[in-house]
Design a protein around this motif. Sequence first.
Motif, short mmCIF file in Angstrom:
data_model
loop_
_atom_site.label_atom_id
_atom_site.label_comp_id
_atom_site.label_asym_id
_atom_site.label_seq_id
_atom_site.Cartn_x
_atom_site.Cartn_y
_atom_site.Cartn_z
N VAL A 260 0.87 -1.18 0.00
CA VAL A 260 0.00 0.00 0.00
C VAL A 260 0.90 1.23 0.00
O VAL A 260 1.83 1.31 0.81
N THR A 261 0.66 2.18 -0.88
CA THR A 261 1.50 3.37 -0.89
C THR A 261 0.85 4.46 -0.05
O THR A 261 -0.36 4.68 -0.10
N LEU A 262 1.71 5.14 0.73
CA LEU A 262 1.23 6.25 1.55
C LEU A 262 1.27 7.52 0.71
O LEU A 262 2.00 8.46 0.98
N SER A 263 0.46 7.50 -0.35
CA SER A 263 0.38 8.64 -1.25
C SER A 263 -1.03 9.19 -1.21
O SER A 263 -1.99 8.42 -1.07
N PHE A 264 -1.15 10.51 -1.33
CA PHE A 264 -2.49 11.11 -1.28
C PHE A 264 -3.33 10.69 -2.50
O PHE A 264 -4.54 10.93 -2.52
N ASN B 203 -3.78 7.64 -3.19
CA ASN B 203 -4.47 6.45 -2.69
C ASN B 203 -5.69 6.93 -1.91
O ASN B 203 -5.55 7.54 -0.85
N PRO B 204 -6.92 6.66 -2.40
CA PRO B 204 -8.10 7.26 -1.75
C PRO B 204 -8.29 6.82 -0.30
O PRO B 204 -8.84 7.58 0.50
N VAL B 205 -7.85 5.62 0.06
CA VAL B 205 -7.97 5.20 1.46
C VAL B 205 -7.03 6.05 2.32
O VAL B 205 -7.41 6.56 3.38
N PHE B 206 -5.80 6.24 1.84
CA PHE B 206 -4.85 7.05 2.61
C PHE B 206 -5.31 8.51 2.64
O PHE B 206 -5.18 9.19 3.67
N TRP B 207 -5.87 9.00 1.52
CA TRP B 207 -6.37 10.38 1.48
C TRP B 207 -7.45 10.59 2.54
O TRP B 207 -7.44 11.59 3.27
N THR B 208 -8.36 9.61 2.65
CA THR B 208 -9.44 9.70 3.65
C THR B 208 -8.85 9.77 5.05
O THR B 208 -9.24 10.61 5.88
N TYR B 209 -7.91 8.86 5.31
CA TYR B 209 -7.25 8.86 6.62
C TYR B 209 -6.55 10.18 6.88
O TYR B 209 -6.65 10.75 7.97
N ALA B 210 -5.82 10.69 5.87
CA ALA B 210 -5.03 11.90 6.07
C ALA B 210 -5.93 13.09 6.39
O ALA B 210 -5.63 13.88 7.30
N VAL B 211 -7.04 13.25 5.68
CA VAL B 211 -7.94 14.37 5.95
C VAL B 211 -8.49 14.27 7.37
O VAL B 211 -8.49 15.24 8.14
N ALA B 212 -8.93 13.07 7.75
CA ALA B 212 -9.47 12.87 9.10
C ALA B 212 -8.39 13.10 10.15
O ALA B 212 -8.64 13.72 11.19
N ALA B 213 -7.17 12.61 9.89
CA ALA B 213 -6.08 12.77 10.85
C ALA B 213 -5.74 14.24 11.04
O ALA B 213 -5.47 14.69 12.16
N LEU B 214 -5.78 15.02 9.96
CA LEU B 214 -5.46 16.44 10.06
C LEU B 214 -6.54 17.18 10.85
O LEU B 214 -6.24 18.07 11.66
N ILE B 215 -7.80 16.80 10.64
CA ILE B 215 -8.90 17.40 11.42
C ILE B 215 -8.70 17.07 12.91
O ILE B 215 -8.80 17.95 13.77
N MET B 216 -8.39 15.82 13.21
CA MET B 216 -8.23 15.43 14.61
C MET B 216 -6.98 16.07 15.22
O MET B 216 -6.97 16.38 16.42
N LEU B 217 -5.93 16.26 14.41
CA LEU B 217 -4.74 16.95 14.92
C LEU B 217 -5.09 18.40 15.26
O LEU B 217 -4.61 18.93 16.28
N LEU B 218 -5.89 19.05 14.42
CA LEU B 218 -6.31 20.42 14.74
C LEU B 218 -7.06 20.43 16.08
O LEU B 218 -6.82 21.29 16.94
N LYS B 219 -7.96 19.47 16.25
CA LYS B 219 -8.71 19.39 17.52
C LYS B 219 -7.76 19.22 18.70
O LYS B 219 -7.87 19.91 19.72
N LEU B 220 -6.80 18.30 18.54
CA LEU B 220 -5.85 18.02 19.61
C LEU B 220 -5.02 19.26 19.96
O LEU B 220 -4.74 19.54 21.12
N LEU B 221 -4.63 20.01 18.91
CA LEU B 221 -3.76 21.17 19.12
C LEU B 221 -4.52 22.40 19.58
O LEU B 221 -3.92 23.30 20.21
#
Lengths: 156, 156, 156
Positions: free
Chosen positions: C3-7, C9-27
């Motif tokens: 699996v490539t960690l490239s944007f 890749n739609p599965v990784f893209w989904t994860y990345a968008v969600a992860a960035l939202i949650m990082l904003l919340k955390l920060l």
Amino acid sequence: MLVTLSFDNPVFWTYAVAALIMLLKLLLQPWMTVARMMKIKGGFRNPEDAKKSPANPDPRPGQLEPNDYVERSRRMNLNDLESIPAFLAAGLLFVLAGPPLVLAQVLIWTYVAARAAHFVAYATAQLHDIRALFWSISSLALLSMVGYTIFRVLSL
Amino acid sequence: MLVTLSFDNPVFWTYAVAALIMLLKLLLQPWMTVARMMKIKGGFRNPEDAKKSPANPDPRPGQLEPNDYVERSRRMNLNDLESIPAFLAAGLLFVLAGPPLVLAQVLIWTYVAARAAHFVAYATAQLHDIRALFWSISSLALLSMVGYTIFRVLSL
Amino acid sequence: MLVTLSFDNPVFWTYAVAALIMLLKLLLQPWMTVARMMKIKGGFRNPEDAKKSPANPDPRPGQLEPNDYVERSRRMNLNDLESIPAFLAAGLLFVLAGPPLVLAQVLIWTYVAARAAHFVAYATAQLHDIRALFWSISSLALLSMVGYTIFRVLSL
């Protein structure tokens, strides 16, 4: 050297299995806190938790006071927070440094075994020195992974 | 564009070195708490820690009471937990977004330097405003990494 | 399978968008704590924070006492620490297990939506059972990601 993050890579596979076990531990500890709060109907932290609700049909004074049975599970959770996220990140960098499989297996499984023993010692309130021994082993396993990775990163 | 998580990639190398430094900080802070508890023979959190043991040969009343010398190290640890895991994850996503090397170096080293200054200000109990300044710089560096990555992810 | 960690890749893209939202919340949660401390000029945790300084021009007794308006934000932050770093790591391993896109979307967005609802319920002090419901949904979404990944890792 390019290390692939594929489960076919036995070093990454070892890390992934250990990381998933530790994630389960991290995610289940709060449920232990919940179970303990429900069992003693107390040890709540938020003022609104002492209100009447389906989960708290008979509110009583003192439900918001700290209770060691519940607080112990919270302390175990906080201890997890100090260790498991560090393992998840350090382990991934360690995998990317391409260590020999046997070294990865020894450090990773030592960490997992020491955390499991620490959990049992903590949950059953063993003497401090026993808990501290297992905690120290888990911390030294992590520091060894970080140290190895620093060595590899700087020797490029 | 596929970014490789190889130490040959200078952006990833920069992140990896900074991540390893921050992991050392995260892993060594609890040892500072341990050292302070051993030094003052107190500030323990668990009831069983006040029992007689090789590490606590002369138990005395009050060993379980909060002590600011120890609690300061615990607060520093909690502050690390609010920041360092976020850096480890945000930094990795930021690397995968393929930023220019100089931008990566500026944001990553600003973060590390601000956290180092925050550590010194916290450990030596400097005036709140000094500690808050360094904390704010570190938080803004992290938010910049997240903001850049959001921009890249959404502009695909 | 790699699996490539490239944007791309739609599965990784989904994860990345969600992860960035949650990082904003955390920060951003610590900034809510800061805003609340500034608003009530209290709820500080460090002895030195009660000293006179540009940010605290009129020190008064009681500034170091716990204040629920501030402590609520700190409890929300601690709750984030128990969940978001686990999501960031579990989500990445889940992506590397190559799940079907629709499964990834359902689990990841369920997690994000449940955490958003939990935030609102916590900030507005809703009845315990409402907050607990959203927390449970978010925890089960995470456990499902971990469970799926364990299944894939062990069935290789």
